[in-house]
Enzyme design. Structure first.
Site, PDB file in Angstrom:
ATOM      1  N   HIS A  25      -8.375  -2.061   8.008  1.00 22.97           N
ATOM      2  CA  HIS A  25      -6.740  -1.302   7.463  1.00 22.97           C
ATOM      3  C   HIS A  25      -8.069  -0.019   7.329  1.00 22.97           C
ATOM      4  CE1 HIS A  25      -4.454  -1.005   4.152  1.00 22.97           C
ATOM      5  NE2 HIS A  25      -5.310  -0.700   2.939  1.00 22.97           N
TER       6      HIS A  25
ATOM      7  N   CYS B 178      -4.725   4.775  -1.927  1.00 17.61           N
ATOM      8  CA  CYS B 178      -5.152   3.891  -3.516  1.00 17.61           C
ATOM      9  C   CYS B 178      -5.293   4.610  -4.606  1.00 17.61           C
ATOM     10  CB  CYS B 178      -6.827   3.622  -2.788  1.00 17.61           C
ATOM     11  SG  CYS B 178      -6.883   2.861  -4.768  1.00 17.61           S
TER      12      CYS B 178
ATOM     13  N   ASP C  27       0.833  -1.028  -0.131  1.00 21.91           N
ATOM     14  CA  ASP C  27       0.113  -0.302   0.138  1.00 21.91           C
ATOM     15  C   ASP C  27       0.879   1.304   0.240  1.00 21.91           C
ATOM     16  OD1 ASP C  27      -2.273   1.968   0.382  1.00 21.91           O
ATOM     17  OD2 ASP C  27      -3.235   0.120   2.094  1.00 21.91           O
TER      18      ASP C  27
HETATM   19  N1  COA Z   1      -0.681  -9.283 -13.872  1.00 22.04           N
HETATM   20  C1  COA Z   1      -0.413  -8.849 -14.076  1.00 22.04           C
HETATM   21  N2  COA Z   1      -1.133  -8.954 -15.746  1.00 22.04           N
HETATM   22  C2  COA Z   1      -1.926  -8.214 -15.720  1.00 22.04           C
HETATM   23  C3  COA Z   1      -2.988  -9.165 -14.114  1.00 22.04           C
HETATM   24  C4  COA Z   1      -2.373  -9.414 -13.410  1.00 22.04           C
HETATM   25  N3  COA Z   1      -3.132  -9.231 -12.359  1.00 22.04           N
HETATM   26  N4  COA Z   1      -4.338  -8.794 -14.557  1.00 22.04           N
HETATM   27  C5  COA Z   1      -4.492  -8.382 -16.221  1.00 22.04           C
HETATM   28  N5  COA Z   1      -3.193  -8.121 -16.645  1.00 22.04           N
HETATM   29  C6  COA Z   1      -3.023  -7.582 -18.144  1.00 22.04           C
HETATM   30  C7  COA Z   1      -3.490  -8.656 -19.037  1.00 22.04           C
HETATM   31  O1  COA Z   1      -2.767  -9.663 -19.235  1.00 22.04           O
HETATM   32  C8  COA Z   1      -3.631  -7.435 -20.031  1.00 22.04           C
HETATM   33  O2  COA Z   1      -1.982  -7.553 -20.801  1.00 22.04           O
HETATM   34  P1  COA Z   1      -2.183  -6.902 -22.253  1.00 22.04           P
HETATM   35  O3  COA Z   1      -2.751  -5.496 -22.216  1.00 22.04           O
HETATM   36  O4  COA Z   1      -0.556  -7.063 -21.631  1.00 22.04           O
HETATM   37  O5  COA Z   1      -2.398  -7.913 -23.172  1.00 22.04           O
HETATM   38  C9  COA Z   1      -3.436  -6.372 -19.341  1.00 22.04           C
HETATM   39  O6  COA Z   1      -3.327  -6.747 -18.031  1.00 22.04           O
HETATM   40  C10 COA Z   1      -5.518  -6.305 -19.383  1.00 22.04           C
HETATM   41  O7  COA Z   1      -6.223  -7.347 -18.853  1.00 22.04           O
HETATM   42  P2  COA Z   1      -7.273  -6.913 -18.148  1.00 22.04           P
HETATM   43  O8  COA Z   1      -7.744  -8.360 -17.633  1.00 22.04           O
HETATM   44  O9  COA Z   1      -8.308  -6.595 -19.248  1.00 22.04           O
HETATM   45  O10 COA Z   1      -7.403  -5.733 -16.767  1.00 22.04           O
HETATM   46  P3  COA Z   1      -7.787  -4.884 -17.288  1.00 22.04           P
HETATM   47  O11 COA Z   1      -7.323  -3.866 -17.843  1.00 22.04           O
HETATM   48  O12 COA Z   1     -10.000  -4.756 -17.296  1.00 22.04           O
HETATM   49  O13 COA Z   1      -7.305  -4.539 -15.591  1.00 22.04           O
HETATM   50  C11 COA Z   1      -7.500  -5.053 -13.600  1.00 22.04           C
HETATM   51  C12 COA Z   1      -8.363  -5.224 -14.198  1.00 22.04           C
HETATM   52  C13 COA Z   1      -7.958  -5.708 -12.182  1.00 22.04           C
HETATM   53  C14 COA Z   1      -5.871  -6.322 -14.014  1.00 22.04           C
HETATM   54  C15 COA Z   1      -6.646  -3.863 -13.320  1.00 22.04           C
HETATM   55  O14 COA Z   1      -7.799  -3.313 -13.556  1.00 22.04           O
HETATM   56  C16 COA Z   1      -6.205  -3.634 -12.068  1.00 22.04           C
HETATM   57  O15 COA Z   1      -5.115  -4.315 -10.989  1.00 22.04           O
HETATM   58  N6  COA Z   1      -5.837  -3.275 -10.404  1.00 22.04           N
HETATM   59  C17 COA Z   1      -5.272  -3.984  -9.663  1.00 22.04           C
HETATM   60  C18 COA Z   1      -5.165  -2.278  -9.085  1.00 22.04           C
HETATM   61  C19 COA Z   1      -4.445  -1.842  -7.785  1.00 22.04           C
HETATM   62  O16 COA Z   1      -3.191  -2.802  -7.166  1.00 22.04           O
HETATM   63  N7  COA Z   1      -5.327  -1.205  -7.020  1.00 22.04           N
HETATM   64  C20 COA Z   1      -4.700  -1.285  -5.382  1.00 22.04           C
HETATM   65  C21 COA Z   1      -4.894  -1.963  -4.565  1.00 22.04           C
HETATM   66  S1  COA Z   1      -6.316  -1.835  -3.916  1.00 22.04           S
HETATM   67 ZN    ZN Z   2      -5.234   1.105   1.931  1.00 24.17          ZN
END
Ligand code: COA
Ligand code: ZN
Length: 308
Positions: free
Chosen positions: A209, A242, A18
């Site tokens: 948290h 975040c 975080d």
């Molecule tokens: N690790 C690495 N790459 C990932 C992944 C993961 N866990 N999940 C998805 N991807 C990649 C996909 O392979 C794809 O790659 P490409 O563009 O090279 O083909 C790309 O990300 C998009 O994938 P998609 O499934 O369409 O994801 P999205 O764009 O709709 O995003 C999440 C969804 C969940 C992956 C993204 O929003 C995310 O990682 N959010 C986390 C945010 C965060 O950590 N916030 C703070 C903590 S609370």
């Molecule tokens: Zn937090």
């Protein structure tokens, strides 16, 4: 030496995850590893060491594999990884994370902003993750972001939070974290909700948290502790936030929390002088001051010479 385990307050250190996820300046992988190795010496039983999310969403933590593979694991410390989806779970298991922290928001809007999916889609992904990790010995924790308020929707219905707790438990997710993503909680609300959640979840499985966005972080800790909660997330220096929540700011500060506990007689088992040393190194690492207060003020016992 801690003898009364019914009173102990367990701190999960979350600065490597975080804390660093919102930092604008890249922190070198070697520096992340050094920080985690130093934190591993401070007495924490749990460290959230990184996340396995999309590198486009959180570029600052794109080196999760190298970090998990590079740290020296201290026996007895659980190294946790935050994950949003099955791909994250696959990466985290390959990197030998001990526990996966699955995150979904109580509010649809924040889940869309943060995870780019609706809550139903997150829950469906969690079911796949539970099936995937089954038999691996890896622990699961389910976090409920925006539990105490959402920057887009405002107040969150407590029954909605309890329904998510039930949904997590039905999936077989044992640990539950209630996350106050943008510091909207107040102590009365915390007292009420923690008592309700503890009717479903044991204190050993429940984590609070809090973020200190509105200055109420440690008040909320005390309220939750008095209501029976025993596990809390905190970040060295009060780093954190975040990137997908407007106005987000730091977690409650670990050394400020440990100092509070020391002053009021709640055992934590954590080495406060070491934390202060590490916290005082953060401005050099990150290139800016950090919010924590104790590192600037010193402990009550750090006295000054009288002016001559
Ligand atoms: N690790 C690495 N790459 C990932 C992944 C993961 N866990 N999940 C998805 N991807 C990649 C996909 O392979 C794809 O790659 P490409 O563009 O090279 O083909 C790309 O990300 C998009 O994938 P998609 O499934 O369409 O994801 P999205 O764009 O709709 O995003 C999440 C969804 C969940 C992956 C993204 O929003 C995310 O990682 N959010 C986390 C945010 C965060 O950590 N916030 C703070 C903590 S609370
Ligand atoms: Zn937090």
């Amino acid at each position: 030496m801690i003898t009364d385990y019914s009173q102990i307050l367990i701190v999960q250190e979350v600065s490597p995850r975080d804390g660093l996820q919102i930092e604008p300046t890249w922190v070198e992988t070697a520096d992340k590893i050094t920080l985690i190795n130093q934190l591993s010496q401070a007495g924490f039983s749990r460290i959230e060491a990184g996340s396995f999310v999309s590198p486009k969403a959180i570029p600052a933590l794109r080196d999760g594999e190298q970090v998990f593979n590079g740290i020296q694991r201290q026996p007895g410390v659980i190294y946790v990884a935050l994950i949003p989806n099955l791909k994250g779970a696959q990466r985290a298991l390959a990197a030998n994370a001990d526990e996966l922290n699955l995150v979904m928001s109580a509010s649809q809007t924040h889940n869309l902003a943060n995870m780019r999916m609706r809550c139903e889609e997150s829950l469906a992904a969690f079911a796949d993750i539970v099936a995937f990790v089954s038999g691996s010995g890896v622990r699961l924790n389910g976090s409920i972001a925006t539990t105490f308020g959402c920057p887009f929707e405002g107040r969150i219905d407590e029954d909605r939070v309890l329904q998510i707790v039930d949904a997590y438990q039905e999936l077989g997710i044992q640990g539950i974290s209630l996350a106050d993503t943008t510091g909207m909680a107040n102590p009365r609300q915390v007292d009420r909700l923690v008592r309700r959640v503890l009717q479903r979840v044991s204190p050993a499985d429940l984590t609070l948290h809090f973020h200190n966005t509105r200055g109420l972080g440690l008040c909320n800790v005390l309220a939750a502790y008095e209501a029976g909660a025993r596990r809390f997330d905190a970040a060295l220096g009060g780093l954190g936030g975040c990137p997908f929540a407007p106005g987000a700011s730091g977690n409650i500060c670990t050394e400020d929390l440990v100092n509070l506990c020391a002053e009021v007689g709640i055992p934590t088992g954590i080495d406060l002088p070491l934390l202060l040393k590490l916290s005082r190194g953060l401005p050099d690492l990150l290139g800016h001051e950090v919010p924590g207060q104790l590192a600037k003020a010193g402990r009550n016992c750090d006295l000054h010479p009288m002016p001559t």
